[in-house]
Design a protein around this motif. Structure first.
Motif, PDB file in Angstrom:
ATOM      1  N   ASN A 178      26.070  42.327  44.491  1.00  0.00           N
ATOM      2  CA  ASN A 178      27.184  42.649  45.388  1.00  0.00           C
ATOM      3  C   ASN A 178      27.800  41.383  45.977  1.00  0.00           C
ATOM      4  O   ASN A 178      29.017  41.250  46.075  1.00  0.00           O
ATOM      5  N   MET A 179      26.944  40.442  46.386  1.00  0.00           N
ATOM      6  CA  MET A 179      27.455  39.205  46.967  1.00  0.00           C
ATOM      7  C   MET A 179      28.161  38.350  45.918  1.00  0.00           C
ATOM      8  O   MET A 179      29.159  37.691  46.203  1.00  0.00           O
ATOM      9  N   ALA A 180      27.644  38.369  44.683  1.00  0.00           N
ATOM     10  CA  ALA A 180      28.307  37.636  43.606  1.00  0.00           C
ATOM     11  C   ALA A 180      29.694  38.205  43.338  1.00  0.00           C
ATOM     12  O   ALA A 180      30.654  37.460  43.072  1.00  0.00           O
ATOM     13  N   ALA A 181      29.829  39.533  43.411  1.00  0.00           N
ATOM     14  CA  ALA A 181      31.130  40.164  43.202  1.00  0.00           C
ATOM     15  C   ALA A 181      32.118  39.743  44.286  1.00  0.00           C
ATOM     16  O   ALA A 181      33.298  39.478  44.000  1.00  0.00           O
ATOM     17  N   LEU A 182      31.656  39.665  45.528  1.00  0.00           N
ATOM     18  CA  LEU A 182      32.542  39.232  46.613  1.00  0.00           C
ATOM     19  C   LEU A 182      32.950  37.777  46.440  1.00  0.00           C
ATOM     20  O   LEU A 182      34.121  37.418  46.674  1.00  0.00           O
ATOM     21  N   ARG A 183      32.025  36.930  46.026  1.00  0.00           N
ATOM     22  CA  ARG A 183      32.392  35.531  45.785  1.00  0.00           C
ATOM     23  C   ARG A 183      33.425  35.429  44.671  1.00  0.00           C
ATOM     24  O   ARG A 183      34.367  34.621  44.738  1.00  0.00           O
ATOM     25  N   TYR A 184      33.266  36.250  43.631  1.00  0.00           N
ATOM     26  CA  TYR A 184      34.236  36.258  42.536  1.00  0.00           C
ATOM     27  C   TYR A 184      35.614  36.665  43.056  1.00  0.00           C
ATOM     28  O   TYR A 184      36.638  36.052  42.701  1.00  0.00           O
ATOM     29  N   ALA A 185      35.661  37.694  43.888  1.00  0.00           N
ATOM     30  CA  ALA A 185      36.935  38.140  44.451  1.00  0.00           C
ATOM     31  C   ALA A 185      37.584  37.031  45.266  1.00  0.00           C
ATOM     32  O   ALA A 185      38.792  36.756  45.123  1.00  0.00           O
ATOM     33  N   HIS A 186      36.801  36.386  46.122  1.00  0.00           N
ATOM     34  CA  HIS A 186      37.365  35.320  46.965  1.00  0.00           C
ATOM     35  C   HIS A 186      37.883  34.161  46.115  1.00  0.00           C
ATOM     36  O   HIS A 186      38.933  33.580  46.422  1.00  0.00           O
ATOM     37  N   ALA A 187      37.164  33.853  45.049  1.00  0.00           N
ATOM     38  CA  ALA A 187      37.593  32.759  44.176  1.00  0.00           C
ATOM     39  C   ALA A 187      38.879  33.084  43.430  1.00  0.00           C
ATOM     40  O   ALA A 187      39.573  32.174  42.957  1.00  0.00           O
ATOM     41  N   HIS A 188      39.204  34.378  43.342  1.00  0.00           N
ATOM     42  CA  HIS A 188      40.413  34.800  42.632  1.00  0.00           C
ATOM     43  C   HIS A 188      41.464  35.367  43.583  1.00  0.00           C
ATOM     44  O   HIS A 188      42.317  36.167  43.188  1.00  0.00           O
ATOM     45  N   GLY A 189      41.401  34.972  44.847  1.00  0.00           N
ATOM     46  CA  GLY A 189      42.459  35.277  45.797  1.00  0.00           C
ATOM     47  C   GLY A 189      42.428  36.659  46.396  1.00  0.00           C
ATOM     48  O   GLY A 189      43.417  37.086  47.003  1.00  0.00           O
ATOM     49  N   ALA A 190      41.328  37.378  46.264  1.00  0.00           N
ATOM     50  CA  ALA A 190      41.219  38.720  46.842  1.00  0.00           C
ATOM     51  C   ALA A 190      40.180  38.720  47.954  1.00  0.00           C
ATOM     52  O   ALA A 190      39.421  37.763  48.137  1.00  0.00           O
ATOM     53  N   ASP A 191      40.160  39.812  48.713  1.00  0.00           N
ATOM     54  CA  ASP A 191      39.236  39.930  49.841  1.00  0.00           C
ATOM     55  C   ASP A 191      37.984  40.716  49.500  1.00  0.00           C
ATOM     56  O   ASP A 191      36.936  40.517  50.105  1.00  0.00           O
ATOM     57  N   ASP A 192      38.105  41.649  48.550  1.00  0.00           N
ATOM     58  CA  ASP A 192      36.991  42.564  48.301  1.00  0.00           C
ATOM     59  C   ASP A 192      37.096  43.109  46.887  1.00  0.00           C
ATOM     60  O   ASP A 192      37.988  42.736  46.124  1.00  0.00           O
ATOM     61  N   VAL A 193      36.185  44.030  46.573  1.00  0.00           N
ATOM     62  CA  VAL A 193      36.034  44.549  45.223  1.00  0.00           C
ATOM     63  C   VAL A 193      35.877  46.059  45.267  1.00  0.00           C
ATOM     64  O   VAL A 193      35.298  46.601  46.215  1.00  0.00           O
ATOM     65  N   ILE A 194      36.411  46.731  44.265  1.00  0.00           N
ATOM     66  CA  ILE A 194      36.055  48.120  43.986  1.00  0.00           C
ATOM     67  C   ILE A 194      35.428  48.129  42.600  1.00  0.00           C
ATOM     68  O   ILE A 194      36.053  47.729  41.618  1.00  0.00           O
ATOM     69  N   PHE A 195      34.167  48.561  42.536  1.00  0.00           N
ATOM     70  CA  PHE A 195      33.473  48.625  41.257  1.00  0.00           C
ATOM     71  C   PHE A 195      33.935  49.844  40.458  1.00  0.00           C
ATOM     72  O   PHE A 195      34.201  50.911  41.017  1.00  0.00           O
ATOM     73  N   THR A 196      33.980  49.668  39.145  1.00  0.00           N
ATOM     74  CA  THR A 196      34.225  50.782  38.235  1.00  0.00           C
ATOM     75  C   THR A 196      33.053  50.869  37.258  1.00  0.00           C
ATOM     76  O   THR A 196      32.327  49.900  37.039  1.00  0.00           O
ATOM     77  N   SER A 197      32.881  52.044  36.677  1.00  0.00           N
ATOM     78  CA  SER A 197      31.796  52.252  35.720  1.00  0.00           C
ATOM     79  C   SER A 197      32.272  51.937  34.309  1.00  0.00           C
ATOM     80  O   SER A 197      33.473  51.828  34.038  1.00  0.00           O
ATOM     81  N   ALA A 198      31.322  51.835  33.402  1.00  0.00           N
ATOM     82  CA  ALA A 198      31.667  51.551  32.014  1.00  0.00           C
ATOM     83  C   ALA A 198      32.477  52.670  31.384  1.00  0.00           C
ATOM     84  O   ALA A 198      33.229  52.447  30.430  1.00  0.00           O
ATOM     85  N   ASP A 254      43.216  42.928  50.092  1.00  0.00           N
ATOM     86  CA  ASP A 254      43.526  42.987  48.670  1.00  0.00           C
ATOM     87  C   ASP A 254      42.205  43.030  47.905  1.00  0.00           C
ATOM     88  O   ASP A 254      41.261  42.303  48.250  1.00  0.00           O
ATOM     89  N   VAL A 255      42.129  43.882  46.889  1.00  0.00           N
ATOM     90  CA  VAL A 255      40.874  44.030  46.151  1.00  0.00           C
ATOM     91  C   VAL A 255      41.089  43.856  44.658  1.00  0.00           C
ATOM     92  O   VAL A 255      42.209  43.995  44.155  1.00  0.00           O
ATOM     93  N   LEU A 256      39.998  43.551  43.983  1.00  0.00           N
ATOM     94  CA  LEU A 256      39.962  43.506  42.526  1.00  0.00           C
ATOM     95  C   LEU A 256      39.098  44.651  42.015  1.00  0.00           C
ATOM     96  O   LEU A 256      38.114  45.028  42.653  1.00  0.00           O
ATOM     97  N   LEU A 257      39.450  45.188  40.850  1.00  0.00           N
ATOM     98  CA  LEU A 257      38.581  46.129  40.152  1.00  0.00           C
ATOM     99  C   LEU A 257      37.639  45.324  39.267  1.00  0.00           C
ATOM    100  O   LEU A 257      38.072  44.501  38.464  1.00  0.00           O
ATOM    101  N   LEU A 258      36.331  45.560  39.432  1.00  0.00           N
ATOM    102  CA  LEU A 258      35.338  44.873  38.618  1.00  0.00           C
ATOM    103  C   LEU A 258      34.416  45.890  37.958  1.00  0.00           C
ATOM    104  O   LEU A 258      33.981  46.854  38.602  1.00  0.00           O
ATOM    105  N   ASP A 259      34.123  45.663  36.698  1.00  0.00           N
ATOM    106  CA  ASP A 259      33.244  46.550  35.925  1.00  0.00           C
ATOM    107  C   ASP A 259      31.793  46.313  36.339  1.00  0.00           C
ATOM    108  O   ASP A 259      31.284  45.192  36.253  1.00  0.00           O
ATOM    109  N   ARG A 260      31.114  47.384  36.774  1.00  0.00           N
ATOM    110  CA  ARG A 260      29.716  47.235  37.159  1.00  0.00           C
ATOM    111  C   ARG A 260      28.792  47.234  35.936  1.00  0.00           C
ATOM    112  O   ARG A 260      27.619  46.868  36.035  1.00  0.00           O
ATOM    113  N   GLY A 261      29.293  47.678  34.795  1.00  0.00           N
ATOM    114  CA  GLY A 261      28.526  47.514  33.569  1.00  0.00           C
ATOM    115  C   GLY A 261      27.649  48.671  33.174  1.00  0.00           C
ATOM    116  O   GLY A 261      26.877  48.566  32.216  1.00  0.00           O
TER     117      GLY A 261
END
Length: 304
Positions: A167-187, A136-143
């Motif tokens: 990248n590691m901070a994004a994975l920690r954020y995903a794990h803290a919110h119940g997901a396994d990984d992240v897909i970055f999106t652009s602004a 399960d992944v989260l979409l995160l804005d890379r900024g």
């Protein structure tokens, strides 16, 4: 604890210098440690064969060139890899599945010589589980927007550098919110990549007999500030030979939800199905998604 075999590239040892990975080996003033100033590649060895070695070495050379970092030639890396794997086989056991990391830093500050090593170890247990069960992944804005790499090449967006804190901070954020990984999106709303992987999506059609007919495989645009994936490149070549249609974005989040299947692909975790994005299930036909995954995994298994 996982045993790691450590082999340094050293001019005095043409085939590499084996050192004890349980003891300190890096100077505290090494710029790789103090500034993340360096490049790396991670390879997978399956049944004694190093997969996609030329592609990894080529990408490492390109990354080093972008950093204006002088690293050993391909033959030196190859010799050190052989030394590391021979030692791994002697100490640990058969080369059934081994992760090999190549690292080059700018070296000790003021010394003007790179520090380079090869590390061989067993893969993390989660890698096999995730490729079998999906993630399960989260979409995160890379900024930043998707054309930043062209406007600001000094940001090194196409290089595989040691600067992985974000990248590691994004994975920690995903794990803290119940997901396994992240897909970055652009602004500007484009799908980019995972912290350690490339995004793939597929569309397919079945005939009345349930056979797969049209099969289309798409990945984000390679000029959108993402790292060109060696696994994605090799899989695209195999899929083209097998009759798949291929595409290179641009992709938006809606394309993920409209796809019949989505994967994150990398050299170690291989082809990993994405089950949910932001809590929404991917695909409406689980049987079709499994069939697509099985076919692509079969192609990927044959890659040299």
């Amino acid at each position: 604890m996982t045993h790691t075999v450590l082999t340094f590239l050293d001019r005095a040892f043409p085939d590499g210098r084996i050192e004890d990975a349980t003891k300190p080996q890096l100077f505290a003033t090494d710029l790789g440690a103090t500034r993340g100033d360096g490049v790396f590649e991670t390879l997978l060895v399956l049944d004694g064969h190093v997969r996609k070695l030329p592609a990894h070495l080529a990408r490492m050379s390109k990354s080093a060139a972008l950093l204006e970092l002088e690293v050993p030639d391909h033959e030196a890396w190859e010799r050190a890899i052989v030394t590391a794997l021979d030692e791994y086989q002697r100490v640990v056991g058969p080369l059934t599945e081994v992760v090999v990391k190549l690292v080059a830093t700018r070296g000790v500050e003021g010394a003007h010589e790179a520090t380079c090593w090869v590390a061989a170890s067993a893969p993390a247990p989660a890698a096999k589980r995730q490729r079998e069960e999906g993630i399960d992944v989260l979409l995160l804005d890379r900024g930043y927007d998707s054309d930043l790499a062209e406007r600001a090449p000094w940001l090194l967006l196409g290089a595989k550098t040691l600067s992985y804190a974000v990248n590691m901070a994004a994975l920690r954020y995903a794990h803290a919110h119940g997901a396994d990984d992240v897909i970055f999106t652009s602004a500007d709303g484009k799908v980019l990549e995972g912290p350690t992987s490339t995004v793939l999506i597929a569309h397919a059609e079945k005939d009345d007999a349930g056979r797969l007919t049209l099969k289309r495989l798409v990945t984000p645009q390679l000029d959108s500030g993402i790292l060109p994936g060696t696994s994605q490149g090799a899989l695209f070549a195999a899929a083209k030979d097998a009759g798949w249609e291929l595409g290179y974005g641009p992709l938006e989040p809606e394309d993920l939800f409209d796809a019949d299947a989505v994967w994150l692909i990398s050299s170690v975790r291989l082809l990993t199905p994405v089950n949910h994005v932001d809590g929404t299930a991917i695909g409406t036909d689980p049987e079709l998604a499994r069939a697509l995954t099985a076919e692509l995994a079969g192609l990927f298994d044959k890659i040299a």
